[in-house]
Design a protein around this motif. Structure first.
Motif, PDB file in Angstrom:
ATOM      1  N   TYR A 311       0.839  -1.211   0.000  1.00  0.00           N
ATOM      2  CA  TYR A 311       0.000   0.000   0.000  1.00  0.00           C
ATOM      3  C   TYR A 311       0.870   1.255   0.000  1.00  0.00           C
ATOM      4  CZ  TYR A 311      -3.223   3.597   1.679  1.00  0.00           C
ATOM      5  OH  TYR A 311      -3.951   4.753   1.817  1.00  0.00           O
ATOM      6  N   GLN A 312       1.939   1.252   0.777  1.00  0.00           N
ATOM      7  CA  GLN A 312       2.842   2.394   0.813  1.00  0.00           C
ATOM      8  C   GLN A 312       3.460   2.646  -0.559  1.00  0.00           C
ATOM      9  OE1 GLN A 312       3.629   4.537   3.330  1.00  0.00           O
ATOM     10  NE2 GLN A 312       2.111   3.595   4.657  1.00  0.00           N
ATOM     11  N   ILE A 313       3.874   1.573  -1.239  1.00  0.00           N
ATOM     12  CA  ILE A 313       4.457   1.725  -2.579  1.00  0.00           C
ATOM     13  C   ILE A 313       3.403   2.231  -3.557  1.00  0.00           C
ATOM     14  CG2 ILE A 313       5.650   0.539  -4.454  1.00  0.00           C
ATOM     15  CD1 ILE A 313       6.657  -1.502  -2.418  1.00  0.00           C
ATOM     16  N   CYS A 329       7.366   2.430  -9.455  1.00  0.00           N
ATOM     17  CA  CYS A 329       6.580   1.874  -8.349  1.00  0.00           C
ATOM     18  C   CYS A 329       5.745   0.687  -8.813  1.00  0.00           C
ATOM     19  CB  CYS A 329       5.674   2.958  -7.755  1.00  0.00           C
ATOM     20  SG  CYS A 329       6.566   4.252  -6.870  1.00  0.00           S
ATOM     21  N   ALA A 330       5.162   0.783 -10.005  1.00  0.00           N
ATOM     22  CA  ALA A 330       4.342  -0.316 -10.521  1.00  0.00           C
ATOM     23  C   ALA A 330       5.175  -1.579 -10.741  1.00  0.00           C
ATOM     24  CB  ALA A 330       3.671   0.104 -11.822  1.00  0.00           C
ATOM     25  N   GLY A 331       6.356  -1.419 -11.329  1.00  0.00           N
ATOM     26  CA  GLY A 331       7.213  -2.581 -11.562  1.00  0.00           C
ATOM     27  C   GLY A 331       7.656  -3.237 -10.268  1.00  0.00           C
ATOM     28  N   LEU A 332       7.966  -2.427  -9.264  1.00  0.00           N
ATOM     29  CA  LEU A 332       8.403  -2.978  -7.975  1.00  0.00           C
ATOM     30  C   LEU A 332       7.236  -3.616  -7.223  1.00  0.00           C
ATOM     31  CD1 LEU A 332      10.913  -0.196  -6.890  1.00  0.00           C
ATOM     32  CD2 LEU A 332      11.427  -2.475  -7.783  1.00  0.00           C
ATOM     33  N   VAL A 378      11.835   3.482  -4.201  1.00  0.00           N
ATOM     34  CA  VAL A 378      10.459   3.926  -3.934  1.00  0.00           C
ATOM     35  C   VAL A 378      10.470   5.185  -3.069  1.00  0.00           C
ATOM     36  CG1 VAL A 378       8.281   3.328  -2.819  1.00  0.00           C
ATOM     37  CG2 VAL A 378       9.509   1.604  -4.147  1.00  0.00           C
ATOM     38  N   MET A 379      11.285   5.186  -2.027  1.00  0.00           N
ATOM     39  CA  MET A 379      11.357   6.360  -1.154  1.00  0.00           C
ATOM     40  C   MET A 379      11.959   7.554  -1.879  1.00  0.00           C
ATOM     41  SD  MET A 379      12.197   4.846   2.651  1.00  0.00           S
ATOM     42  CE  MET A 379      13.619   3.852   2.175  1.00  0.00           C
TER      43      MET A 379
END
Length: 395
Positions: A311-313, A329-332, A378-379
């Motif tokens: 959810y955070q990603i 973000c989608a790929g990760l 991501v961060m």
């Protein structure tokens, strides 16, 4: 009329993400410590895991300060480094000193005084970066003339990029990593804006083929054995039999049966200790240790932690105004979600054993550092994302 003002970059650390990562570190070290009490290990894996987490937090903290947009300029270099490491592994392995064979595969470099390093783990992340950059530039170039032809051209680009990676990983062999690359590509294609007709075919055909194989395995076992399984290597046949029919192929399904027994023995609240022997308890089957010790509630707690992480990603990607950041973000998310689903699923006997670690929980230096590197990206998307102010103007 809405006008767009100059962006303002309010850099903020993702405290929630750091806290979730810290919780995973505590849970990981706690259960790895208890996995060691089963008698199959003499090493103190939990202390090593603590050091890996310290290193991983350092990597994540450093990576988040690197503006994610710069990856657009160096993605070919990262792709080349990852591909070179796979080629080097293929050339020198199997070698007892530098690239030993483990569990029937040559997937790791042996580094003296450090341990083993799996190149495919870092290559997955480099592949997410490179594919995200390719999709971003493709969509920017064809924003006004998007069509089936341009979507097929994008598919061709992606196919050319992943083909050598898949080939080299197949030679190890590591079918699990190939499946994971498929999950990454699928996640990126879904958010790329590609035609739903193409996506339906790309996603529907493999799923239909897999379901058809499972149906045929149970309904026409002799035909499947004679015409399909006979053409596969022995280790793959053993894994399929151990997955779909573990009770008749006890040797091939030993890991699955032990994991299922351990998970079932935990019931709702769990046992006081891990009474069932679990192979690879500190790595591939750490979820079985958790469920055995603290039952359904322990397993549910871990799964909830993963939902919070994903959810955070997801929210980071949705709040990002840069399409490249959204693709990262989608790929990760695709990479992590597939790993989590696959690892827990194989422990429950729902999916085949592939050797996937459970992200942030299983023991392993390269796994922890690679995962922390991915979370650092991501961060970075959140830390360097720009905020835009809008105001209403009369026409």
């Amino acid at each position: 009329m809405v006008s767009l003002h100059n962006p303002i970059n309010e850099k903020q650390y993702d405290i929630n993400m750091f806290f979730v990562m810290f919780l995973f570190g505590v849970v990981s070290c706690f259960y790895i410590y208890h996995a060691q009490q089963m008698g199959q290990y003499e090493a103190t894996f939990h202390t090593s895991q603590m050091m890996y987490y310290v290193l991983g937090f350092g990597v994540a903290f450093a990576v988040l300060h690197f503006d994610f947009e710069y990856y657009m300029n160096i993605h070919w270099f990262l792709y080349g480094v990852g591909l070179f490491s796979l080629v080097l592994l293929d050339v020198i392995g199997p070698n007892e000193t530098f690239a030993p064979m483990q569990n029937g595969a040559v997937s790791w470099f042996a580094v003296p005084k450090i341990g083993t390093v799996q190149p495919s783990e870092i290559m997955r992340i480099f592949l997410v970066i490179t594919l995200s950059a390719i999709i971003y530039r493709h969509n920017s170039r064809h924003r006004e003339d998007r069509s089936i032809q341009t979507d097929l051209w994008l598919l061709l680009k992606i196919g050319v990029l992943i083909a050598p990676v898949v080939f080299l990983i197949y030679r190890q062999p590591d079918m699990g990593s190939i499946m994971l690359i498929g999950a990454i590509v699928t996640a990126l294609l879904i958010v790329s804006g590609m035609s739903y007709r193409i996506l339906t075919v790309l996603i529907g055909v493999p799923i239909t083929a897999g379901l058809a194989f499972v149906f045929a395995f149970y309904q026409f076992p002799e035909w499947v054995g004679r015409n399909l399984l006979s053409n596969l290597p022995g280790y793959q046949v053993a894994r399929i039999n151990g997955w779909l029919n573990p009770f008749e192929h006890v040797d091939a399904g030993y890991q699955v049966l032990q994991a299922m027994t351990a998970i079932g023995s935990g019931q709702l609240y769990g046992n006081s200790g891990t009474s069932v022997y679990i192979p690879e308890a500190h790595t591939d089957f750490i979820f079985a240790v958790i469920s055995s010790m603290h039952g359904f509630l322990g397993g549910a707690f871990v799964i909830t932690l993963y939902f919070v992480l994903l959810y955070q990603i997801l929210m980071t990607g949705l709040r990002c105004h840069n399409a490249f950041g959204k693709y990262l973000c989608a790929g990760l998310i695709g990479m992590f979600a597939f790993q989590i689903f696959q690892n827990i699923g194989m422990g429950l006997g729902l999916l085949p054993v592939t050797g996937f670690t459970l992200p942030l929980l299983s023991y392993g230096g390269s796994s922890i550092v690679a995962t922390m590197f991915a979370l650092g990206i991501v961060m970075s998307v959140r830390y360097h994302s720009k905020t835009y102010f809008f105001e209403q103007q009369k026409e």
